[in-house]
Motif scaffolding. Structure first.
Motif, PDB file in Angstrom:
ATOM      1  N   LEU A  83      43.433  39.620  59.113  1.00  0.00           N
ATOM      2  CA  LEU A  83      43.640  40.866  58.369  1.00  0.00           C
ATOM      3  C   LEU A  83      42.304  41.468  57.941  1.00  0.00           C
ATOM      4  O   LEU A  83      42.137  42.695  57.972  1.00  0.00           O
ATOM      5  CB  LEU A  83      44.523  40.600  57.145  1.00  0.00           C
ATOM      6  CG  LEU A  83      44.857  41.834  56.288  1.00  0.00           C
ATOM      7  CD1 LEU A  83      45.635  42.852  57.112  1.00  0.00           C
ATOM      8  CD2 LEU A  83      45.649  41.423  55.053  1.00  0.00           C
ATOM      9  N   ASP A  84      41.347  40.629  57.554  1.00  0.00           N
ATOM     10  CA  ASP A  84      40.014  41.143  57.198  1.00  0.00           C
ATOM     11  C   ASP A  84      39.370  41.874  58.375  1.00  0.00           C
ATOM     12  O   ASP A  84      38.762  42.939  58.215  1.00  0.00           O
ATOM     13  CB  ASP A  84      39.116  39.990  56.756  1.00  0.00           C
ATOM     14  CG  ASP A  84      39.501  39.455  55.387  1.00  0.00           C
ATOM     15  OD1 ASP A  84      39.124  38.318  55.074  1.00  0.00           O
ATOM     16  OD2 ASP A  84      40.170  40.187  54.624  1.00  0.00           O
TER      17      ASP A  84
ATOM     18  N   ALA B 142      51.348  44.287  56.444  1.00  0.00           N
ATOM     19  CA  ALA B 142      50.806  42.930  56.580  1.00  0.00           C
ATOM     20  C   ALA B 142      50.149  42.467  55.286  1.00  0.00           C
ATOM     21  O   ALA B 142      50.330  41.313  54.851  1.00  0.00           O
ATOM     22  CB  ALA B 142      49.798  42.903  57.735  1.00  0.00           C
ATOM     23  N   SER B 143      49.388  43.341  54.631  1.00  0.00           N
ATOM     24  CA  SER B 143      48.730  42.949  53.383  1.00  0.00           C
ATOM     25  C   SER B 143      49.739  42.754  52.260  1.00  0.00           C
ATOM     26  O   SER B 143      49.589  41.850  51.417  1.00  0.00           O
ATOM     27  CB  SER B 143      47.690  43.999  52.991  1.00  0.00           C
ATOM     28  OG  SER B 143      48.314  45.256  52.772  1.00  0.00           O
ATOM     29  N   THR B 144      50.787  43.591  52.229  1.00  0.00           N
ATOM     30  CA  THR B 144      51.834  43.426  51.210  1.00  0.00           C
ATOM     31  C   THR B 144      52.516  42.072  51.361  1.00  0.00           C
ATOM     32  O   THR B 144      52.799  41.379  50.364  1.00  0.00           O
ATOM     33  CB  THR B 144      52.870  44.556  51.337  1.00  0.00           C
ATOM     34  OG1 THR B 144      52.215  45.803  51.100  1.00  0.00           O
ATOM     35  CG2 THR B 144      54.000  44.369  50.348  1.00  0.00           C
ATOM     36  N   ARG B 145      52.757  41.670  52.612  1.00  0.00           N
ATOM     37  CA  ARG B 145      53.397  40.374  52.851  1.00  0.00           C
ATOM     38  C   ARG B 145      52.523  39.239  52.308  1.00  0.00           C
ATOM     39  O   ARG B 145      53.018  38.303  51.659  1.00  0.00           O
ATOM     40  CB  ARG B 145      53.633  40.193  54.354  1.00  0.00           C
ATOM     41  CG  ARG B 145      54.396  38.923  54.706  1.00  0.00           C
ATOM     42  CD  ARG B 145      54.548  38.753  56.203  1.00  0.00           C
ATOM     43  NE  ARG B 145      55.387  39.791  56.778  1.00  0.00           N
ATOM     44  CZ  ARG B 145      54.945  40.752  57.600  1.00  0.00           C
ATOM     45  NH1 ARG B 145      53.659  40.804  57.906  1.00  0.00           N
ATOM     46  NH2 ARG B 145      55.769  41.650  58.071  1.00  0.00           N
ATOM     47  N   LEU B 146      51.209  39.305  52.544  1.00  0.00           N
ATOM     48  CA  LEU B 146      50.312  38.258  52.061  1.00  0.00           C
ATOM     49  C   LEU B 146      50.163  38.291  50.538  1.00  0.00           C
ATOM     50  O   LEU B 146      50.120  37.242  49.881  1.00  0.00           O
ATOM     51  CB  LEU B 146      48.929  38.412  52.715  1.00  0.00           C
ATOM     52  CG  LEU B 146      48.851  38.079  54.208  1.00  0.00           C
ATOM     53  CD1 LEU B 146      47.458  38.348  54.740  1.00  0.00           C
ATOM     54  CD2 LEU B 146      49.230  36.627  54.461  1.00  0.00           C
TER      55      LEU B 146
ATOM     56  N   GLY C 203      43.066  38.098  51.754  1.00  0.00           N
ATOM     57  CA  GLY C 203      41.799  38.171  52.454  1.00  0.00           C
ATOM     58  C   GLY C 203      40.660  38.614  51.547  1.00  0.00           C
ATOM     59  O   GLY C 203      40.847  39.102  50.439  1.00  0.00           O
ATOM     60  N   GLN C 204      39.450  38.442  52.077  1.00  0.00           N
ATOM     61  CA  GLN C 204      38.267  38.708  51.277  1.00  0.00           C
ATOM     62  C   GLN C 204      38.019  40.204  51.065  1.00  0.00           C
ATOM     63  O   GLN C 204      37.479  40.606  50.042  1.00  0.00           O
ATOM     64  CB  GLN C 204      37.044  38.082  51.947  1.00  0.00           C
ATOM     65  CG  GLN C 204      37.088  36.558  52.018  1.00  0.00           C
ATOM     66  CD  GLN C 204      35.848  35.977  52.657  1.00  0.00           C
ATOM     67  OE1 GLN C 204      34.943  36.696  53.028  1.00  0.00           O
ATOM     68  NE2 GLN C 204      35.825  34.647  52.783  1.00  0.00           N
ATOM     69  N   VAL C 205      38.403  41.040  52.035  1.00  0.00           N
ATOM     70  CA  VAL C 205      38.136  42.474  51.896  1.00  0.00           C
ATOM     71  C   VAL C 205      38.935  43.049  50.741  1.00  0.00           C
ATOM     72  O   VAL C 205      38.404  43.740  49.858  1.00  0.00           O
ATOM     73  CB  VAL C 205      38.460  43.217  53.207  1.00  0.00           C
ATOM     74  CG1 VAL C 205      38.277  44.722  53.029  1.00  0.00           C
ATOM     75  CG2 VAL C 205      37.575  42.713  54.340  1.00  0.00           C
ATOM     76  N   ILE C 206      40.237  42.766  50.706  1.00  0.00           N
ATOM     77  CA  ILE C 206      41.083  43.275  49.623  1.00  0.00           C
ATOM     78  C   ILE C 206      40.658  42.670  48.293  1.00  0.00           C
ATOM     79  O   ILE C 206      40.635  43.355  47.258  1.00  0.00           O
ATOM     80  CB  ILE C 206      42.558  42.981  49.934  1.00  0.00           C
ATOM     81  CG1 ILE C 206      43.016  43.829  51.128  1.00  0.00           C
ATOM     82  CG2 ILE C 206      43.437  43.247  48.718  1.00  0.00           C
ATOM     83  CD1 ILE C 206      44.442  43.578  51.546  1.00  0.00           C
ATOM     84  N   ASP C 207      40.305  41.371  48.323  1.00  0.00           N
ATOM     85  CA  ASP C 207      39.860  40.728  47.078  1.00  0.00           C
ATOM     86  C   ASP C 207      38.573  41.371  46.559  1.00  0.00           C
ATOM     87  O   ASP C 207      38.403  41.585  45.349  1.00  0.00           O
ATOM     88  CB  ASP C 207      39.637  39.233  47.336  1.00  0.00           C
ATOM     89  CG  ASP C 207      39.324  38.485  46.048  1.00  0.00           C
ATOM     90  OD1 ASP C 207      38.144  38.128  45.850  1.00  0.00           O
ATOM     91  OD2 ASP C 207      40.250  38.277  45.242  1.00  0.00           O
ATOM     92  N   ALA C 208      37.659  41.719  47.492  1.00  0.00           N
ATOM     93  CA  ALA C 208      36.410  42.364  47.076  1.00  0.00           C
ATOM     94  C   ALA C 208      36.668  43.737  46.487  1.00  0.00           C
ATOM     95  O   ALA C 208      36.087  44.114  45.466  1.00  0.00           O
ATOM     96  CB  ALA C 208      35.466  42.463  48.273  1.00  0.00           C
ATOM     97  N   PHE C 209      37.554  44.507  47.117  1.00  0.00           N
ATOM     98  CA  PHE C 209      37.872  45.834  46.583  1.00  0.00           C
ATOM     99  C   PHE C 209      38.566  45.717  45.233  1.00  0.00           C
ATOM    100  O   PHE C 209      38.384  46.556  44.343  1.00  0.00           O
ATOM    101  CB  PHE C 209      38.757  46.608  47.566  1.00  0.00           C
ATOM    102  CG  PHE C 209      37.988  47.407  48.579  1.00  0.00           C
ATOM    103  CD1 PHE C 209      37.469  46.800  49.709  1.00  0.00           C
ATOM    104  CD2 PHE C 209      37.767  48.751  48.406  1.00  0.00           C
ATOM    105  CE1 PHE C 209      36.755  47.517  50.639  1.00  0.00           C
ATOM    106  CE2 PHE C 209      37.052  49.487  49.319  1.00  0.00           C
ATOM    107  CZ  PHE C 209      36.539  48.872  50.463  1.00  0.00           C
TER     108      PHE C 209
END
Length: 684
Positions: free
Chosen positions: A31-32, A78-82, A90-96
C-alpha cells in the motif's frame, strides 16, 4: 516492437489491478508503494498540463482522470480495510497522520477540511464550469469550422489530405471537450467520495476501537482519527493535484509556447505595470505594523525587472530604427505627391510595358473606353456606380501580363500578348500557340497570331481580342466583389438620389430606423447574391416595415429580397419559365430543426457526414439538370434560405437559392426539374 507490445498490455493490466484493490486485501508495504505511485503520477500529470501548447496535445487526459479517480478510490478502500482491521495502514499514512499534522487530531481535521473546500468549492466547480462552457462553444462552432475547411478546399488553398486532417482535428477537439465535461464530473464525485469515506472511517474506527479492542473512547478517537485523517490527506492531495490539472487543461487556449514561457513573456511585457507594482510593494512596507523586509525585497525585485524590460525595449527600438538610419535620404517630395501616392484606389489595372498600346487605340479596342462602358453597364444592371478604374503601367510585371487590384491588393492576373488574339473552343490543334485557360470560365484556348483569326473562326473557334479578355476578367471580378466595391460614400450618393424622387421613403427609414451603415450592409448582402439594387425605393419600403420589428442584418436582407422577388425570379428564368429544384419535405424539416443563430447569421448545425450528403445530393441534381441544358435554382423555406445558401455555396457556388416567398408572387411558369432528397444519409 517488444516495448510496443508491453505498453499495449500495461493499461489493461493496470485497470484490472485497480479493480482488484476493491476486493483483495493488501499488505501495508505494498500500500505504501501504491500511495507513492499515486502521488507521483498526480504530480507528473500536473506538470505535463503546464507544458502542453494546446489541449489536444494531452488528448488522453479525460480517460486518465477516470483511471486516476478509480485508483484513488481503490486505495481508499484498501487503506480503510487496514485501518479498521489492524489500526495500521503503512508508513505513508502513519507519517501523514503523525508527522505532517503534528499528531494533532484538530490540526489534521482542519487541514483536511481546508483541502476539501479548496478542491470541491473552488477548483473542481470552476473546472467543471469551464469544461461545460468549452464543450458547448466547441460544439456550436463545429459546423462553421467544417464549412471553413470546405471553403478552403474548394478555393484550392488546401488539398484533400489537409482537409481530412483538419476535419479530424475539429472532430477530435469536439470529442475532447465533451469528454472533459464528463471527466470534470469524475473529479467532483471523487471529492464527495473522499468526504464520505473519511466520515465512515471516523465512525467505524471509533466503534471498532471500543467494541473489539477494548479501548476507551479517548484512545479509540485518538488512534483511528489520526489514521483516518492521514488516509484522507494521502488521497486528497493527489485529488487536489488532478483537479488543478483539469482546470489547467480546460482553461488552456492554443498557444505557440508552453504555459511557463507564455506566462513569463506576458507578465513581463509592461514596464509600467512592473514599476507601479514595485512602488506599491515598497509603500506597503512603510505601513506601521507590517514586516518591512518582505515587501521591500519584493518591491526591489519588481523594480529591477521593470528596468530590464525598459532596456530590452530600448534595444528593440534601436534595432528597428537602425536600417532606417543607414538608408539613403529620399528626394524631397511635395505634400500633394505624397498624398497621391498614399491614396488607395478601389480598382486598378496594371499593365506590363508592352501592353500600353491597349490604351488610346481605336474606339472599340481602347481599354479606357471599354472600362467606361463597363461602368455604365454595371450601373444600369446592378444599380450602383463602379468606382473609377485607375489604369497604369508597371515595370514589375512580366512581359504580356496584366494585373487587377482592389483596394491596393492584387486579386487577379492574366496574359494578353501583343499582336495575338485568344481562340477558344475545339479545332485548336492545328493552330500555333501555347494552350492556356481562359481566366474567367477556365475554358481551354490558345493565344494565336492576329492574322490567323479568320482561320480559327473557320475551324469553329471563338476568337476574342486582348481588350475583351481584360474587360471580361474585370467584369467577372466586379460581379463577385460587388459588396466590397460598394462603399459608404456610394450609399450616401444613392440615398441622396432617391431623396430627390421619394423623400418620404428616405426620411422614414434613414436615420429614423436605420443608419447609413446598416443600409449599406443590406445592399451589400443583396449584391453578394447578384441581386440588383436598382429599385431602391422598393428596397427602402421593405426595410422600413422590417426595421420596425427587428434590425437584424439577415432579416433585413431577406425582407428586401422578398420585395424584389419578381426581379430575382426574372434574372433566373428562361423563356418565362423558372426551373427549380425543391427539397424533400422530410429533409427540409430536419434542416429547419438544425437551424442555429450565429455571429454571421443563421447556420445549419449538421454533422459533417450529413453536410456532405446534402451537398452531394444538391451537386448531383444540378449536374443532371445542366447536362440537359437547363439552368436551375434551388427553392426552400424562407427561414433556412440564408443558411442553406451559405452552405450550398461551398459546393455549388453558381447555384442561386431562392425562398418560397420570393417565388410565390411571380407570374412565371414554375417547372420542378428535381427534388433534393438524401434519404437515410441525413435522416439517420
Amino acid at each position: 516492437m517488444k516495448n510496443l507490445k508491453v505498453t499495449q498490455f500495461m493499461a489493461p493490466i493496470g485497470v484490472v489491478g485497480i479493480v482488484l484493490l476493491l476486493v483483495v486485501p493488501l499488505p501495508a508495504p505494498l500500500l505504501d508503494v501504491l500511495i507513492a505511485v499515486n502521488i507521483t503520477v498526480s504530480v507528473l500529470v500536473l506538470l505535463t498540463t503546464m507544458y502542453i501548447k494546446k489541449p489536444l496535445d494531452f488528448s488522453i487526459f479525460p480517460s486518465l482522470v477516470l483511471v486516476a479517480t478509480l485508483f484513488r478510490l481503490g486505495l481508499n478502500v484498501a487503506s480503510t480495510r487496514l485501518v479498521l482491521r489492524d489500526a495500521y495502514a503503512g508508513q505513508v499514512i502513519d507519517a501523514f497522520g503523525h508527522f505532517v499534522v503534528g499528531g494533532s487530531l484538530v490540526i489534521g481535521l482542519v487541514i483536511f477540511l481546508i483541502l476539501v473546500v479548496i478542491q470541491f468549492a473552488v477548483i473542481t466547480n470552476g473546472a467543471g464550469r469551464a469544461a461545460e462552457v468549452s464543450a458547448r462553444f466547441t460544439l456550436d462552432a463545429m459546423p462553421g469550422k467544417q464549412m471553413a475547411i470546405d471553403a478552403d478546399l474548394n478555393a484550392g488553398l488546401i488539398d484533400e489530405h489537409d482537409a481530412r486532417r483538419r476535419r479530424a482535428e475539429v472532430a477530435a477537439e469536439a470529442d475532447f471537450h465533451g469528454a472533459m465535461d464528463g471527466a470534470s464530473k469524475f473529479v467532483k464525485g471523487d471529492a464527495i467520495a473522499g468526504i464520505v469515506i473519511t466520515i465512515i472511517n471516523l465512525i467505524g474506527g471509533f466503534i471498532i476501537g471500543m467494541l473489539q479492542h477494548g479501548m476507551s473512547a479517548g484512545e479509540s478517537i485518538e488512534t483511528y482519527a489520526i489514521l483516518t485523517v492521514g488516509d484522507g490527506l494521502v488521497t486528497q492531495i493527489p485529488a487536489l493535484l488532478m483537479s488543478v490539472a483539469t482546470g489547467l487543461v480546460v482553461t488552456r487556449a492554443t498557444a505557440e509556447e508552453d504555459m511557463g514561457t507564455a506566462a513569463s513573456a506576458q507578465l513581463l511585457q509592461s514596464r509600467n505595470a512592473l514599476a507601479i507594482a514595485g512602488v506599491a510593494a515598497l509603500a506597503m512596507g512603510l505601513i506601521p505594523g507590517l514586516p518591512k523586509l518582505p515587501f521591500i525585497v519584493v518591491g526591489i525585485v519588481l523594480l529591477v525587472l521593470a528596468q530590464r524590460v525598459k532596456k530590452a525595449d530600448a534595444r528593440a527600438a534601436a534595432a528597428a530604427e537602425a536600417p532606417a538610419g543607414t538608408a539613403l535620404q529620399p528626394a524631397p517630395e511635395t505634400t500633394e505627391q505624397l498624398i497621391e501616392q498614399m491614396r488607395v484606389h478601389a480598382l486598378e489595372i496594371l499593365l506590363a510595358p508592352d501592353l500600353v498600346d491597349l490604351v488610346g487605340g481605336s474606339a472599340d479596342q481602347d481599354l479606357l473606353a471599354r472600362v467606361r462602358a463597363l461602368r455604365r453597364k454595371t450601373a444600369l444592371e446592378m444599380g450602383f456606380v463602379l468606382p473609377p478604374v485607375r489604369t497604369r503601367d508597371s515595370v514589375d510585371l512580366p512581359v504580356a501580363t496584366y494585373a487587377i487590384r482592389m483596394s491596393g491588393v492584387e486579386v487577379a492576373r492574366g496574359q494578353a500578348p501583343a499582336g495575338r488574339m485568344l481562340a477558344l473552343g475545339d479545332g485548336l490543334d492545328n493552330l500555333p500557340g501555347t494552350l492556356v485557360n481562359e481566366p474567367v470560365f477556365g475554358l481551354p484556348g490558345k493565344w494565336i497570331p492576329a492574322e490567323l483569326r479568320h482561320s480559327a473562326e473557320m475551324a469553329g473557334a471563338t476568337v476574342v481580342d486582348r481588350t475583351s479578355v481584360i474587360i471580361t476578367h474585370l467584369s467577372a471580378l466586379v460581379s463577385s466583389h460587388a459588396p466590397r466595391l460598394l462603399g459608404r460614400e456610394d450609399v450616401r450618393v444613392l440615398n441622396e438620389g432617391l431623396k430627390q424622387t421619394n423623400p418620404s421613403v428616405v426620411e422614414e427609414l434613414v436615420p429614423a430606423l436605420l443608419s447609413l451603415g446598416e443600409v449599406q450592409r443590406v445592399l451589400q448582402g443583396l449584391l453578394a447574391e447578384q441581386v440588383p439594387i436598382l429599385d431602391l425605393a422598393r428596397i427602402y419600403e421593405a426595410l422600413t416595415l422590417r426595421a420596425k420589428v427587428s434590425t437584424d442584418a439577415e432579416g433585413l436582407v431577406e425582407a428586401a429580397r422578398v420585395a424584389l422577388g419578381d426581379t430575382i425570379v426574372d434574372r433566373h428564368a428562361a423563356d418565362q419559365v423558372l426551373r427549380v429544384l425543391t427539397i424533400e419535405p422530410g429533409t427540409e424539416q430536419l434542416l429547419l430543426e438544425s437551424l442555429r443563430p450565429g455571429d454571421g447569421g443563421t447556420q445549419l448545425s449538421l454533422a459533417p457526414d450529413r453536410v456532405e450528403a446534402l451537398l452531394a445530393a444538391v451537386r448531383g441534381q444540378v449536374e443532371a439538370a445542366e447536362a440537359g441544358g437547363k439552368q436551375v435554382v434551388l427553392v426552400c423555406a424562407p427561414a433556412i434560405r440564408p443558411a442553406l445558401r451559405r452552405l450550398v455555396a461551398l459546393a455549388v457556388p453558381r447555384l442561386p437559392v431562392l425562398s418560397y416567398s420570393e417565388v410565390s408572387g411571380t407570374m412565371m411558369t414554375i417547372d420542378t426539374v428535381g427534388v433534393v432528397s438524401v434519404g437515410h444519409a441525413i435522416a439517420a
